[in-house]
Scaffold this motif. Structure first.
Motif, PDB file in Angstrom:
ATOM      1  N   ALA A   1      -0.337 -11.475  -6.702  1.00 24.95           N
ATOM      2  CA  ALA A   1      -1.197 -12.625  -7.018  1.00 24.95           C
ATOM      3  C   ALA A   1      -0.583 -13.599  -8.003  1.00 24.95           C
ATOM      4  O   ALA A   1      -1.149 -14.661  -8.254  1.00 24.95           O
ATOM      5  N   GLY A   2       0.584 -13.262  -8.533  1.00 26.31           N
ATOM      6  CA  GLY A   2       1.117 -13.988  -9.684  1.00 26.31           C
ATOM      7  C   GLY A   2       1.268 -15.476  -9.515  1.00 26.31           C
ATOM      8  O   GLY A   2       1.157 -16.224 -10.490  1.00 26.31           O
ATOM      9  N   ALA A   3       1.536 -15.941  -8.291  1.00 26.17           N
ATOM     10  CA  ALA A   3       1.690 -17.389  -8.095  1.00 26.17           C
ATOM     11  C   ALA A   3       0.383 -18.133  -8.324  1.00 26.17           C
ATOM     12  O   ALA A   3       0.393 -19.344  -8.584  1.00 26.17           O
TER      13      ALA A   3
ATOM     14  N   VAL B   1       0.839  -1.210   0.000  1.00 25.53           N
ATOM     15  CA  VAL B   1       0.000   0.000   0.000  1.00 25.53           C
ATOM     16  C   VAL B   1       0.869   1.253   0.000  1.00 25.53           C
ATOM     17  O   VAL B   1       0.486   2.288  -0.569  1.00 25.53           O
ATOM     18  N   ARG B   2       2.046   1.174   0.586  1.00 21.58           N
ATOM     19  CA  ARG B   2       2.915   2.354   0.730  1.00 21.58           C
ATOM     20  C   ARG B   2       3.964   2.442  -0.376  1.00 21.58           C
ATOM     21  O   ARG B   2       4.892   3.245  -0.274  1.00 21.58           O
ATOM     22  N   GLN B   3       3.815   1.640  -1.415  1.00 16.44           N
ATOM     23  CA  GLN B   3       4.866   1.557  -2.429  1.00 16.44           C
ATOM     24  C   GLN B   3       4.506   2.232  -3.752  1.00 16.44           C
ATOM     25  O   GLN B   3       4.998   1.850  -4.806  1.00 16.44           O
ATOM     26  N   GLY B   4       3.644   3.222  -3.723  1.00 16.87           N
ATOM     27  CA  GLY B   4       3.338   3.956  -4.936  1.00 16.87           C
ATOM     28  C   GLY B   4       1.941   3.685  -5.452  1.00 16.87           C
ATOM     29  O   GLY B   4       1.150   2.975  -4.832  1.00 16.87           O
ATOM     30  N   LEU B   5       1.638   4.262  -6.610  1.00 19.45           N
ATOM     31  CA  LEU B   5       0.304   4.158  -7.175  1.00 19.45           C
ATOM     32  C   LEU B   5      -0.032   2.710  -7.537  1.00 19.45           C
ATOM     33  O   LEU B   5       0.813   1.984  -8.061  1.00 19.45           O
ATOM     34  N   PRO B   6      -1.268   2.295  -7.279  1.00 15.24           N
ATOM     35  CA  PRO B   6      -1.656   0.924  -7.633  1.00 15.24           C
ATOM     36  C   PRO B   6      -1.809   0.755  -9.130  1.00 15.24           C
ATOM     37  O   PRO B   6      -2.167   1.686  -9.850  1.00 15.24           O
ATOM     38  N   GLY B   7      -1.510  -0.446  -9.595  1.00 21.17           N
ATOM     39  CA  GLY B   7      -1.658  -0.746 -11.009  1.00 21.17           C
ATOM     40  C   GLY B   7      -1.554  -2.235 -11.238  1.00 21.17           C
ATOM     41  O   GLY B   7      -1.304  -3.011 -10.307  1.00 21.17           O
ATOM     42  N   PRO B   8      -1.727  -2.683 -12.489  1.00 16.59           N
ATOM     43  CA  PRO B   8      -1.725  -4.116 -12.790  1.00 16.59           C
ATOM     44  C   PRO B   8      -0.454  -4.836 -12.345  1.00 16.59           C
ATOM     45  O   PRO B   8      -0.520  -5.959 -11.848  1.00 16.59           O
ATOM     46  N   SER B   9       0.701  -4.212 -12.511  1.00 12.53           N
ATOM     47  CA  SER B   9       1.942  -4.905 -12.171  1.00 12.53           C
ATOM     48  C   SER B   9       2.042  -5.152 -10.670  1.00 12.53           C
ATOM     49  O   SER B   9       2.543  -6.195 -10.235  1.00 12.53           O
ATOM     50  N   ARG B  10       1.543  -4.203  -9.878  1.00 11.90           N
ATOM     51  CA  ARG B  10       1.606  -4.384  -8.429  1.00 11.90           C
ATOM     52  C   ARG B  10       0.654  -5.497  -7.989  1.00 11.90           C
ATOM     53  O   ARG B  10       0.984  -6.320  -7.129  1.00 11.90           O
ATOM     54  N   VAL B  11      -0.550  -5.528  -8.560  1.00  5.29           N
ATOM     55  CA  VAL B  11      -1.508  -6.581  -8.223  1.00  5.29           C
ATOM     56  C   VAL B  11      -0.973  -7.936  -8.666  1.00  5.29           C
ATOM     57  O   VAL B  11      -1.005  -8.913  -7.912  1.00  5.29           O
ATOM     58  N   GLU B  12      -0.437  -7.979  -9.878  1.00  6.70           N
ATOM     59  CA  GLU B  12       0.084  -9.248 -10.380  1.00  6.70           C
ATOM     60  C   GLU B  12       1.310  -9.703  -9.595  1.00  6.70           C
ATOM     61  O   GLU B  12       1.536 -10.904  -9.411  1.00  6.70           O
ATOM     62  N   GLY B  13       2.083  -8.739  -9.086  1.00  4.62           N
ATOM     63  CA  GLY B  13       3.220  -9.092  -8.261  1.00  4.62           C
ATOM     64  C   GLY B  13       2.810  -9.813  -6.990  1.00  4.62           C
ATOM     65  O   GLY B  13       3.536 -10.683  -6.487  1.00  4.62           O
TER      66      GLY B  13
ATOM     67  N   ALA C   1      -1.686 -16.110  -2.350  1.00  4.01           N
ATOM     68  CA  ALA C   1      -1.274 -15.025  -3.237  1.00  4.01           C
ATOM     69  C   ALA C   1      -2.487 -14.234  -3.725  1.00  4.01           C
ATOM     70  O   ALA C   1      -2.477 -12.991  -3.734  1.00  4.01           O
ATOM     71  N   VAL C   2      -3.517 -14.928  -4.135  1.00  5.70           N
ATOM     72  CA  VAL C   2      -4.730 -14.262  -4.616  1.00  5.70           C
ATOM     73  C   VAL C   2      -5.416 -13.515  -3.470  1.00  5.70           C
ATOM     74  O   VAL C   2      -5.920 -12.398  -3.646  1.00  5.70           O
ATOM     75  N   LEU C   3      -5.431 -14.097  -2.288  1.00  6.48           N
ATOM     76  CA  LEU C   3      -5.997 -13.406  -1.128  1.00  6.48           C
ATOM     77  C   LEU C   3      -5.233 -12.111  -0.865  1.00  6.48           C
ATOM     78  O   LEU C   3      -5.851 -11.055  -0.622  1.00  6.48           O
ATOM     79  N   ALA C   4      -3.910 -12.160  -0.906  1.00  8.33           N
ATOM     80  CA  ALA C   4      -3.111 -10.960  -0.663  1.00  8.33           C
ATOM     81  C   ALA C   4      -3.428  -9.876  -1.687  1.00  8.33           C
ATOM     82  O   ALA C   4      -3.562  -8.691  -1.343  1.00  8.33           O
ATOM     83  N   ALA C   5      -3.557 -10.254  -2.949  1.00 11.79           N
ATOM     84  CA  ALA C   5      -3.878  -9.276  -3.985  1.00 11.79           C
ATOM     85  C   ALA C   5      -5.247  -8.656  -3.754  1.00 11.79           C
ATOM     86  O   ALA C   5      -5.439  -7.446  -3.934  1.00 11.79           O
ATOM     87  N   ALA C   6      -6.214  -9.466  -3.350  1.00 12.85           N
ATOM     88  CA  ALA C   6      -7.553  -8.942  -3.084  1.00 12.85           C
ATOM     89  C   ALA C   6      -7.546  -7.968  -1.910  1.00 12.85           C
ATOM     90  O   ALA C   6      -8.200  -6.914  -1.951  1.00 12.85           O
TER      91      ALA C   6
ATOM     92  N   ALA D   1      -8.813  -5.192  -9.205  1.00 12.73           N
ATOM     93  CA  ALA D   1      -8.730  -6.622  -8.905  1.00 12.73           C
ATOM     94  C   ALA D   1      -8.898  -7.492 -10.138  1.00 12.73           C
ATOM     95  O   ALA D   1      -8.547  -8.680 -10.110  1.00 12.73           O
ATOM     96  N   VAL D   2      -9.406  -6.936 -11.220  1.00 11.99           N
ATOM     97  CA  VAL D   2      -9.672  -7.706 -12.438  1.00 11.99           C
ATOM     98  C   VAL D   2      -8.566  -7.551 -13.472  1.00 11.99           C
ATOM     99  O   VAL D   2      -8.218  -8.504 -14.176  1.00 11.99           O
ATOM    100  N   ASN D   3      -7.998  -6.357 -13.571  1.00 12.71           N
ATOM    101  CA  ASN D   3      -7.098  -6.036 -14.685  1.00 12.71           C
ATOM    102  C   ASN D   3      -5.643  -6.342 -14.351  1.00 12.71           C
ATOM    103  O   ASN D   3      -4.858  -5.469 -13.982  1.00 12.71           O
ATOM    104  N   HIS D   4      -5.279  -7.599 -14.518  1.00  7.44           N
ATOM    105  CA  HIS D   4      -3.913  -8.073 -14.315  1.00  7.44           C
ATOM    106  C   HIS D   4      -3.829  -9.482 -14.892  1.00  7.44           C
ATOM    107  O   HIS D   4      -4.824 -10.022 -15.365  1.00  7.44           O
ATOM    108  N   GLY D   5      -2.657 -10.086 -14.844  1.00  6.07           N
ATOM    109  CA  GLY D   5      -2.470 -11.387 -15.471  1.00  6.07           C
ATOM    110  C   GLY D   5      -2.641 -12.568 -14.550  1.00  6.07           C
ATOM    111  O   GLY D   5      -2.477 -13.711 -14.982  1.00  6.07           O
TER     112      GLY D   5
END
Length: 371
Positions: free
Chosen positions: A267-269, A253-265, A274-279, A296-300
């Motif tokens: 949830a990626g596993a 939360v303290r590491q900059g603006l949220p975006g797909p790469s941060r969410v995927e980072g 991992a998915v719980l943490a991303a949510a 929560a939807v726009n990532h890989g």
């Protein structure tokens, strides 16, 4: 397994609780529906299909806009099982994991049968809802775990190596047992998750999610709710991966603006923790419910489970009126979800008047039979 006496329900408390129950179940379903069209796609594939902003609105899946998946189906049967467990409590034969297992077997039957016309009266009203008989991409692990009548337990779980995220969303109703101590909420989530997923990170992710929702439903902040889940997890063997994932979510939360790469980072596993943490991250940084769910939807990583979990958190935190009305208007099964949510709220706040020592409501007992 026991429960505390529970809160004293005034009218304002009942109204707030019903709003949170509705918000939790509708929010989880909306997240599921938003993620369903793109679940399994990479971010570039999502952008090619939906534009540079990715998914910004409901899109067609399973033949319609607003379609939900097996994640929502199983969540609804969890609610049904919990209500029936409360009704059965009057008989003195009270073991909620068994009632939940019966409910999950009723869901499994919907995945095999053509429709509800031959369902037995003892199956209750939810199993007669025709729209729930659509098969919506259930995982092999779920179908195997519920493919026979043997109930997986913590000592002898089904699919001991299964750690997929699909086990977590169905545990959201356990968090709405606000009259229970958090430890009992966690225990029930663990025992019911082990009926299909036996890996510790899977069933402890289910427990962490349920306890977080429980704290939200009791009025806690989201950050505080996650801290409560972390404190409770500390006593469980095998919890390290789940706790570490949640701490990463809080730190992100303290590491900059949220975006797909941060969410995927986060949830990626693609595993449950991992998915719980991303949510959790998406819910923490959300400007509003719509923003949180789009994130929560726009990532890989798995879009459907991530958004379903985030929707449950945001709905429990803010209540039903915070959910985007345009999405609710197209949500598949919305009347059923609302009816079940209101029944759950009524059972939890006024159960003794429905099936207590003074008498039982025949209509209620027909909807939620003890069998």
């Amino acid at each position: 397994m026991g429960a505390t006496a529970g809160p004293v329900w005034g009218r304002a408390e009942q109204q707030d609780f019903r709003s949170r129950v509705r918000g939790t179940l509708l929010g989880a379903a909306v997240g599921d529906a938003l993620g369903a069209p793109v679940d399994g796609l990479g971010i570039e594939e999502i952008r090619q299909a939906h534009g540079p902003g990715g998914v910004v609105d409901l899109a067609p899946a399973h033949g319609r806009r607003g379609a939900v998946t097996h994640l929502t189906q199983l969540t609804l049967f969890t609610v049904d099982g919990l209500i029936r467990a409360q009704v059965r409590r009057d008989t003195g034969a009270w073991h909620p994991p068994t009632d939940l297992h019966r409910a999950y077997l009723r869901w499994a039957a919907t995945q095999r049968d053509w429709g509800p016309d031959l369902r037995r009266k003892e199956d209750g009203w939810l199993a007669r809802e025709e729209w729930l008989y659509a098969r919506r991409a259930p995982t092999r692990t779920l179908l195997l775990g519920l493919g026979d009548e043997v109930m997986g337990t913590l000592d002898s779980p089904k699919s001991p190596g299964a750690a997929g995220p699909e086990v977590v969303p169905r545990s959201v109703p356990f968090g709405l047992l606000v009259g229970w101590e958090p430890q009992l909420v966690a225990q029930l989530a663990v025992e019911c998750a082990a009926q299909t997923h036996g890996h510790p990170t899977a069933y402890l992710s289910a427990a962490a999610y349920a306890v977080t929702v429980h704290a939200l439903a009791c009025g806690e902040s989201l950050d505080g709710a996650v801290q409560r889940a972390l404190a409770l997890l500390a006593a469980w063997p095998g919890q390290e991966a789940v706790s570490q994932a949640l701490r990463h979510a809080l730190g992100a939360v303290r590491q900059g603006l949220p975006g797909p790469s941060r969410v995927e980072g986060l949830a990626g596993a693609g595993t449950a923790e991992a998915v719980l943490a991303a949510a959790v991250y998406c819910a923490l940084v959300a400007e509003d419910v719509g923003h949180g769910l789009r994130l929560a939807v726009n990532h890989g990583a798995p879009s459907g489970p991530t958004a379903a979990l985030a929707g449950g958190l945001l709905g429990a935190l803010h209540g039903e009126t915070a959910l985007p009305p345009a999405w609710l208007a197209e949500l598949e099964g919305r009347p059923t979800i609302l009816e079940l949510a209101d029944d759950f709220a009524m059972e939890m706040t006024q159960g003794p008047a429905l099936h207590g020592p003074a008498g039982a409501s025949p209509g209620w007992m027909s909807r939620y039979p003890k069998g």
